[in-house]
Design an enzyme around this catalytic site. Structure first.
Site, short mmCIF file in Angstrom:
data_model
loop_
_atom_site.label_atom_id
_atom_site.label_comp_id
_atom_site.label_asym_id
_atom_site.label_seq_id
_atom_site.Cartn_x
_atom_site.Cartn_y
_atom_site.Cartn_z
N ASN A 96 0.78 -1.13 -0.03
CA ASN A 96 0.15 -0.09 -0.04
C ASN A 96 0.65 1.31 -0.01
O ASN A 96 0.63 2.23 0.76
CB ASN A 96 -0.95 0.10 1.18
CG ASN A 96 -0.34 -0.26 2.64
OD1 ASN A 96 0.87 -0.76 2.61
ND2 ASN A 96 -0.86 0.49 3.52
N ASP A 306 0.38 -5.66 12.77
CA ASP A 306 -0.36 -4.92 11.63
C ASP A 306 0.02 -3.60 11.71
O ASP A 306 -0.75 -2.38 11.82
CB ASP A 306 -1.82 -5.11 11.86
CG ASP A 306 -2.65 -4.77 10.32
OD1 ASP A 306 -2.16 -4.63 9.31
OD2 ASP A 306 -3.89 -4.45 10.55
#
Length: 417
Positions: A96, A306
C-alpha cells in the site's frame, strides 16, 4: 560481528538447548558453540543482559512502511531499524505505497531499499492492479522478482470471480493469495464495531457480519478452486469458528490476528481517540477471548503487529474523518506476553515463516544465526517515549506490558534497543 552472548535462556522447541540457560558463541553469523559456560576469547564482543532470552527470529506478516510515496509516515530504512529493535528479524511489506507494489520493478525497488539492513524485508505484491480490485496484477512476474504472496492491503475483493481466478492461477507456481475480508456494502459508513459502545457514542457501526460473510464466501471459493489462501487480521468469534471448520475439512487456509485485537476492545473508544480507529475495528470482549482461544488451539496460525504508520494530519482529527491504523512493532511482544504464555507468543511470532514459505533457522551449532533477543519478567507501561517510528499513532500508549524486546542478531549484525 563475532560475539559471545552470556547466560541466555533459549526458547526454541526445535533446539536441543530449549529452556536451557547457556553461553552462545557466534562466529561470522553462525552458531559456533553453545554451552553452559564458554571461556573469554580475543576478538569476540561480550553481550551480557539480565534476564536475557533468545528465540528463533520473529516474523511479522503485515507491515506498512509508506515508502515509496508516503515517506512522511515512515521510510523503509527507519522502519526496518524499528523492526530490529522490536525483535523482528523479518517482515512482510504490504503493497500500500504510492505507487502500489503491483509489478516487478516496484518489488525490486523496495528490496534494494532494504539492502544492508539487519531485518529482512519480504514484499507482498498487490493482487490486483493498483489494488483497485478490477484486474489481476502481474503475479507471476512479481513471484519471480521475490514477492512472497499477493493481496490488496485492507481492501476486500468484491468480485468473487476475480478471486476465484486468482486462486486458480497462482497454483501453477505455488503462490499464496491473501484476502482481507469485509463486505463494503454492509460496512457502509461504519467506523467502529456495531454494538453497545457505538450506540452510546453515536457512531455508525460495522457489524461482525461484514467480516464473516466474506470469510465464508472466500472459504467456499477456496473449497471450489483448491490452492492456498491466507485470511489476515480476523477479528470476530464467528470468523475463528468458520476457519476452524474449514481446516477440519482439509482446506489449505491460514489466518492471522493483529496484536491490538488480542489486547484491546471497543471499550477503548469512549474518549473518541482516533488512535483506536483500526481496520477491522476493535471488537467486544467476547470476540477478544475467542481470538485468544483460536491462538491457543492453533486455529489462528500467526500474530501480526499490523504496523500501519499514519501521519498526524490524517490521524489526529475528528473520529469519523481520521484514517484507520495503528503502529505496533514496538509494543507487540510486551503486549502479547501480558495475555498469552511465553512459548505460545514465540510460536505465533515465528509461525508466519511457515505460512509464507520463508526459511527459518533453529538454534543449533552450525546453523545460521537469526535470533530475537528479549526479557520476560519486567512489568511496565508503554508510553510515547517507547515509540521508535516516525509516526506516533500507537493504540498501546498507557497499556500494561510484560517483558520487553531487546533486539536481534541477523545478517551478521547485532541490533539492540
Amino acid at each position: 560481528m563475532n560475539i559471545i552472548i552470556r547466560q541466555a535462556t533459549i526458547v526454541d522447541p526445535k533446539s536441543p538447548f530449549h529452556n536451557q540457560t547457556v553461553d552462545v558463541k557466534i562466529n561470522n553469523g553462525v552458531f559456533e558453540k553453545i554451552s553452559t559456560t564458554l571461556p573469554k576469547e580475543n576478538g569476540y564482543q561480550e553481550i551480557e543482559i539480565p534476564n536475557l532470552h533468545l528465540s528463533q527470529g520473529w516474523f511479522d506478516s503485515s507491515v506498512s512502511l509508506g515508502e515509496p510515496g508516503f515517506e512522511d509516515r515512515e521510510t523503509i530504512a527507519n522502519g526496518l531499524q524499528v523492526a530490529a529493535k522490536s525483535g523482528f528479524t523479518a517482515i512482510a511489506l504490504q503493497p500500500n505505497s504510492f505507487p502500489v507494489i503491483d509489478n516487478q520493478s516496484q518489488v525490486h525497488f523496495v528490496q534494494q531499499k532494504a539492502n544492508g539492513s539487519a531485518t529482512n524485508l519480504y514484499p507482498i505484491g498487490a493482487l490486483t492492479k493498483n489494488s483497485e480490485g478490477l484486474d489481476l496484477a502481474e503475479l507471476y512476474d512479481m513471484k519471480n522478482a521475490g514477492a512472497i504472496a499477493f493481496g490488496d492491503y485492507n481492501k476486500s475483493l468484491s468480485n468473487a470471480n476475480l478471486l476465484k481466478i486468482g486462486l486458480q492461477y497462482v497454483q501453477d507456481f505455488d503462490g499464496l493469495v491473501i484476502s482481507f475480508c469485509q463486505d463494503e456494502k454492509i460496512k457502509g459508513n461504519g467506523v467502529v464495531n456495531e454494538g453497545i459502545v457505538s450506540t452510546r457514542m453515536g457512531l455508525k457501526g460495522i457489524p461482525n457480519l461484514a467480516e464473516e460473510l466474506i470469510v465464508a464466501r472466500n472459504l467456499f471459493l477456496l473449497e471450489y478452486t483448491g490452492g492456498k489462501l491466507h485470511i489476515p487480521t480476523i477479528s470476530t468469534a464467528k470468523s475463528v469458528d468458520l476457519i476452524r471448520e474449514a481446516k477440519a475439512k482439509g482446506l489449505q487456509v491460514t489466518c492471522s490476528v493483529a496484536v491490538h485485537h488480542l489486547v484491546l476492545t471497543d471499550e477503548k473508544l469512549d474518549g473518541f481517540d482516533s488512535r483506536y480507529k483500526v481496520t477491522p475495528p476493535l471488537r467486544t470482549e467476547i470476540d477478544r477471548k475467542a481470538l485468544l482461544n483460536g491462538i491457543l488451539d492453533n486455529t489462528i496460525d500467526c500474530i501480526t503487529s499490523d504496523h500501519n504508520p499514519i501521519d498526524i494530519e490524517h490521524k489526529k482529527m475528528e473520529f469519523d474523518m481520521a484514517k484507520n491504523g495503528t503502529i505496533g512493532l514496538e509494543s507487540a511482544f510486551g503486549a502479547l506476553l501480558a495475555v498469552l504464555p511465553l512459548e505460545k507468543v514465540i510460536e505465533k511470532l515465528t509461525a508466519g515463516k511457515n505460512v509464507f514459505n520463508v526459511t527459518s533457522s533453529e538454534i543449533k551449532e552450525g546453523n545460521t544465526v537469526e535470533i530475537s533477543l528479549f526479557s520476560v519478567d519486567n512489568d511496565w507501561e508503554f508510553s510515547k517515549e517507547n515509540i521508535l517510528s516516525k509516526s506516533k499513532n500507537s493504540a498501546f500508549i498507557g497499556v500494561k506490558m510484560k517483558g520487553k524486546a531487546i533486539g536481534i542478531y541477523n545478517n551478521t549484525t547485532l541490533v539492540v534497543s
